[in-house]
Design an enzyme around this catalytic site. Structure first.
Site, PDB file in Angstrom:
ATOM      1  CB  THR A 101       4.777  -1.104   0.931  1.00 35.28           C
ATOM      2  OG1 THR A 101       4.194  -0.295   1.952  1.00 35.28           O
ATOM      3  CG2 THR A 101       4.732  -2.568   1.350  1.00 35.28           C
ATOM      4  CE  LYS A 177       3.218   0.172   5.354  1.00 35.08           C
ATOM      5  NZ  LYS A 177       3.650   1.186   4.393  1.00 35.08           N
ATOM      6  CE  LYS A 245       2.216  -0.623  -3.653  1.00 36.92           C
ATOM      7  NZ  LYS A 245       3.144  -0.836  -2.502  1.00 36.92           N
TER       8      LYS A 245
END
Length: 308
Positions: A101, A177, A245
């Site tokens: 990602t 995503k 994150k």
């Protein structure tokens, strides 16, 4: 199909829970599969399962595909273009299948640098968790030119139940995503909040799951993560550390788009609290511990106290 797949040589970089499952799926499909990881134990585990481990650069010239299953953009750049990066050693026409990602801007930069060396780049973030990875049943949100899809075909077929082709411009997969991670991260935090809220009203966690899983308020994340809390099992299938994150990436993209994402920001704060509590390496269902601590609740299992 079988003969083509047997001739395909793939390297999986990153043998964590997702990468190991993908590498196993490639092996099972008949691909010549090599795996590397910074953790020697992960490489040994893969070798014990029948794969080849280590010596990535020595095998690079013969590779058809490289699946990169690392944590973040820094690691992605390092394994592709760092001092021991794989891309300069690949043959023209090989494909990089990039699964972490990252922001779409990172994807565009990596794709351009690969193209400069004649290497295809498929933006291919994954979803489905470790179980789906091991089953070869991931969902892959992919974007890139037709040549990249064609080169990656055997690996995609081995590892995915569904490949969403989101266009020929790298970055579209990572954008999708980010949308998925926004929802997933929020849903896990909402599960923890709802379960703890129910406990303040006398609703047992197992009853919460039994009832809510059959009601409109359920979600895939709730049904998947709530059992971890009920069992008191925080063995990391997906770590708390992933969410600062990933939700941070979502908020970075949102800022670039001048888009307010207040629910994402609120969820991110809860994950940051969890990290501060020392829960970073626990399963992300441990977000429930944040709410339990604040409310003075004891969760099921040995690790369910408010002093964790």
């Amino acid at each position: 199909m079988g003969e083509d797949m047997k001739r395909t040589s793939v390297l999986v970089i990153g043998l964590g829970s997702m990468g190991f499952g993908m590498a196993q799926s490639c092996l099972r499909a008949g691909l010549a599969t090599r795996g590397v990881d910074v953790n020697p134990e992960a490489e040994a585990r893969f070798a014990a399962s029948g794969g080849q481990a280590g010596d990535a650069l020595a095998a690079a010239a013969d590779l058809d595909a490289v699946a990169v299953v690392v944590l973040n953009a820094v690691q992605l750049e390092a394994v592709l273009f760092g001092p021991e990066g794989i891309v300069p050693h690949l043959r023209a026409g090989a494909v990089v299948i990039a699964c972490p990602t990252v922001a779409p801007s990172v994807v565009r930069d990596m794709a351009a640098r690969c193209a400069g060396r004649g290497v295809h780049y498929l933006d291919a973030p994954i979803s489905g968790g470790a179980v789906k990875a091991a089953e070869g049943a991931l969902s892959i949100m992919a974007s890139g030119p037709a040549e990249a899809f064609e080169a990656a075909g055997p690996v995609l077929e081995a590892t995915a139940a569904k490949v969403f082709r989101l266009g020929d411009v790298p970055g579209a997969g990572s954008a999708m995503k980010a949308v998925n991670q926004l929802l997933a991260g929020v849903h896990i935090a909402a599960m923890g909040e709802a379960m703890a809220f129910g406990m303040t009203q006398g609703v047992r966690p197992d009853t919460f799951l039994e009832v809510i899983s059959q009601c409109a308020g359920t979600s895939w994340m709730l049904e998947n993560r709530a059992p971890h809390v009920i069992e008191g099992d925080y063995t990391p299938r997906s770590q708390i550390a992933i969410w600062p994150k990933d939700l941070g990436i979502v908020l970075d993209i949102a800022r670039e788009a001048k888009f307010a994402a207040p629910i994402t920001a609120a969820a991110l704060q809860q994950y940051m609290v969890a990290v501060g509590m020392g829960l970073a390496s626990e399963d992300d269902a441990a977000i429930t511990k944040v709410y339990a601590r604040n409310a003075g609740l004891k969760l099921p299992g040995a690790g369910g106290g408010t002093d964790d």
